[in-house]
Motif scaffolding. Sequence first.
Motif, PDB file in Angstrom:
ATOM      1  N   ILE A 120      72.181  56.415 130.026  1.00 58.20           N
ATOM      2  CA  ILE A 120      71.479  57.066 131.133  1.00 58.20           C
ATOM      3  C   ILE A 120      70.711  55.983 131.885  1.00 58.20           C
ATOM      4  CG2 ILE A 120      69.646  58.680 131.745  1.00 58.20           C
ATOM      5  CD1 ILE A 120      70.404  60.333 129.328  1.00 58.20           C
ATOM      6  N   ASP A 121      70.782  56.014 133.227  1.00 56.19           N
ATOM      7  CA  ASP A 121      70.189  54.969 134.061  1.00 56.19           C
ATOM      8  C   ASP A 121      69.076  55.553 134.939  1.00 56.19           C
ATOM      9  OD1 ASP A 121      72.337  53.663 132.938  1.00 56.19           O
ATOM     10  OD2 ASP A 121      73.523  53.662 134.779  1.00 56.19           O
ATOM     11  N   PHE A 122      67.977  54.817 135.057  1.00 60.23           N
ATOM     12  CA  PHE A 122      66.854  55.281 135.869  1.00 60.23           C
ATOM     13  C   PHE A 122      66.070  54.079 136.358  1.00 60.23           C
ATOM     14  CE2 PHE A 122      62.399  56.496 136.366  1.00 60.23           C
ATOM     15  CZ  PHE A 122      62.517  57.588 137.224  1.00 60.23           C
ATOM     16  N   GLY A 123      65.582  54.152 137.614  1.00 57.63           N
ATOM     17  CA  GLY A 123      64.744  53.064 138.093  1.00 57.63           C
ATOM     18  C   GLY A 123      64.451  53.125 139.577  1.00 57.63           C
ATOM     19  N   PRO A 124      63.454  52.357 140.022  1.00 61.22           N
ATOM     20  CA  PRO A 124      63.059  52.331 141.430  1.00 61.22           C
ATOM     21  C   PRO A 124      63.969  51.419 142.251  1.00 61.22           C
ATOM     22  CG  PRO A 124      61.686  50.841 140.189  1.00 61.22           C
ATOM     23  CD  PRO A 124      62.601  51.501 139.189  1.00 61.22           C
ATOM     24  N   GLN A 125      63.856  51.563 143.555  1.00 62.04           N
ATOM     25  CA  GLN A 125      64.643  50.730 144.470  1.00 62.04           C
ATOM     26  C   GLN A 125      63.846  50.482 145.745  1.00 62.04           C
ATOM     27  OE1 GLN A 125      68.984  51.506 145.280  1.00 62.04           O
ATOM     28  NE2 GLN A 125      68.269  52.033 147.328  1.00 62.04           N
ATOM     29  N   ILE A 126      63.932  49.264 146.249  1.00 57.91           N
ATOM     30  CA  ILE A 126      63.404  48.940 147.565  1.00 57.91           C
ATOM     31  C   ILE A 126      64.570  48.506 148.436  1.00 57.91           C
ATOM     32  CG2 ILE A 126      62.833  46.563 146.851  1.00 57.91           C
ATOM     33  CD1 ILE A 126      60.525  46.676 148.893  1.00 57.91           C
ATOM     34  N   GLY A 127      64.587  48.985 149.671  1.00 59.26           N
ATOM     35  CA  GLY A 127      65.658  48.648 150.584  1.00 59.26           C
ATOM     36  C   GLY A 127      65.128  48.036 151.866  1.00 59.26           C
TER      37      GLY A 127
END
Length: 234
Positions: A120-127
């Motif tokens: 299972i994958d989870f995490g923040p992102q900045i674009g």
Amino acid sequence: MKKIILTSFMLCSAFAFSQEIKFGAKVGLNLSNLSGDYPTGIDEHNSKIGFHIGGFAEYEINDKFIIQPELLFSTQGNTYGYKDYYGGGSYYDGADYNLKLNYLNLPIILKYKIIEKLSIDFGPQIGYLMSAKTKIDVTEDSRDPSQNYSVEIDMLNDGIYNFGGTIVQGKASANRFDFSLNIGTSYDITEKIFIQGRYNLGLSTVDKNSTNGESINSWNMKNGVFQLSAGYRF
């Protein structure tokens, strides 16, 4: 002798650490849309198919947890439009909008292994928004196609645009930075090859002013992207 032993230990430690980090590349499809407070009269807003491509690194914390930072180029956006009908519905005027957003995204994914090959994958992102264009196809009168015209708006820069003979001063209407959360799953087909499915939930507003200078109101548009990827570890 102590210096030699210490130097050897440091080199071995660095080598062991480097062995824990794996690098690779991934590519896949996007199905993107933008949620928001669309004005009354917007008939529908539809998803757009795009793609993403880039690289990643993997660091195995322990048998259960892996950190996977990525750097991805991603094409996103959506389409929306409106029609106003007249003459008992026999003809109409309106416009169709095609929003094209190109991002450079940096997700930091924490992977938890449920079983040996599945996580299972989870995490923040900045674009970072590299380009943002809106193509507008205007129908002045559906009975007379010769009156139709198209305009392409640069959402990142001010500009002057010709709307069917009317000159409009447009203002930059998109935010450069985007913040979001990712949740999904990964499956290792082999030691080198894997597939991933992921949903990217936008947390920040894409538009400063969606109406390009005619109003100061934002539509509070936020990205939402389904991603299906295939990756390869070097």
